[in-house]
Enzyme design. Sequence first.
Site, PDB file in Angstrom:
ATOM      1  N   GLU A 204       3.375 -66.442  90.738  1.00  0.00           N
ATOM      2  CA  GLU A 204       4.516 -67.301  91.031  1.00  0.00           C
ATOM      3  C   GLU A 204       5.641 -67.147  90.018  1.00  0.00           C
ATOM      4  OE1 GLU A 204       5.065 -69.642  93.548  1.00  0.00           O
ATOM      5  OE2 GLU A 204       3.312 -68.796  94.558  1.00  0.00           O
ATOM      6  N   ASP A 222      13.141 -67.490 100.935  1.00  0.00           N
ATOM      7  CA  ASP A 222      12.028 -67.547 101.890  1.00  0.00           C
ATOM      8  C   ASP A 222      12.243 -68.580 102.984  1.00  0.00           C
ATOM      9  OD1 ASP A 222      11.769 -69.843 100.391  1.00  0.00           O
ATOM     10  OD2 ASP A 222       9.637 -69.564  99.948  1.00  0.00           O
ATOM     11  N   THR A 227      12.892 -73.429  95.275  1.00  0.00           N
ATOM     12  CA  THR A 227      11.504 -73.372  94.838  1.00  0.00           C
ATOM     13  C   THR A 227      11.486 -73.687  93.356  1.00  0.00           C
ATOM     14  OG1 THR A 227      10.847 -71.715  96.485  1.00  0.00           O
ATOM     15  CG2 THR A 227       9.507 -71.865  94.489  1.00  0.00           C
TER      16      THR A 227
END
Length: 416
Positions: A204, A222, A227
């Site tokens: 990540e 995405d 995020t």
Amino acid sequence: MGGSFRSFALIGGITAVLCVPPAVSVAAVAGADVLISQGRPALASSTASVAWTANGVDDGDQRTRWTSGTGPGTQWVQIDLGAAQEVRRVRLSWATVFARAYRLQVSDNGSVWRDLYRTSSGNGGADDVRDLHGSGRYLRLLATRRSVASGGYSLWEMRAYGPGPSGPVTESGRRATAGVPGEAADLTSAGKKETALQLVASAENSTLDWRRSFGYIEDIGDGRGYTGGIVGFTSGTSDMLGVVTEYARRRPSNGLVRYLPALRAVDGTDSHRGLGPGFVAAWRTAAADPVFRQVQEDARDRIYFGPAVRLAESDGLRALGQFAYYDAAVMHGVDGLREIRSRAARSARPPARDGDEIGYLAAFLDARAAEMRTEAAHSDTSRVETAQRVFLRTANLDLTAPLSWQVYGDRYTVSR
């Protein structure tokens, strides 16, 4: 079994003919080789009782045995041969409950295992497996399918033979096996959980230090908006909204409170409307607050880690399988994990349904990689293929260190 003969196909197409006489002396069984396992330190994934520990399989006493617990369908018992030794023959004497499928393996470090032999048609009694070719410091019996629907495995003796030498071992040199050893702990134990968090962080955030990622935030393209944080909470899938809402409850005066209306408005979309640079700066500032960091950890455990591990435990999976579920939940959500799990179950059964754990996990990783390839932002499947798949190929079902893997071309190692 008396004096019956049985033939087993070994790795590489070698055939072993098993002759099990009613009673055979150690010298006669060993032939030209010597007994290299007796009295060595032994360890097991679990024990049913302090009276039936791993040491029972190599103490030379026909009245003692190892009996596993009745947990996951995969269990193991291993012997530390003291140094790298060539193993040419292994003799197993099963008690009433035995393994229908098992592997004999060797390892140099206790984490990377190589198959010497495997079978899926075990029928108990005595198995005398000959013509083996391999060496290692550790010898392991990995039992993957039980002879009974519920219960464990029980083994009177596991004797290994090779050219030697094998020196004597004093009682003080033997390893205690009561309780659950650290190698066999599940993902909720402190050490295993830390390993899992490092593995996720490598994928990540390109680091093993997951604690440096509380302030991470960006749009990775995405379709989920921003995020951020230690497991990639997103503004488009409710979990980032949940984190900020809980942070506001625990610390009402914080720089992220003003963005709650905008987070509610963009939930379910990839929009940044009402957020932008100010929100990014406020998130990074909040990362210095211990309260915000704890909120993120609690959300990670409640939304992803806990549900994934419980689901894996219900499928009878050990630490590697538990981690594979957790990593899938982080990327695809728990609902996505369940769908991937359903696809895997169409071609392989998990241990809880009398399936082979290695075969089931291979099917799960296949299904996970296929799902990742449908999303442009996640089409690089290295977190599966050059990490989890590597551990599976070496039968490291307990995520035992040392671990080495690659993600997105970067190499990582966890030594303990």
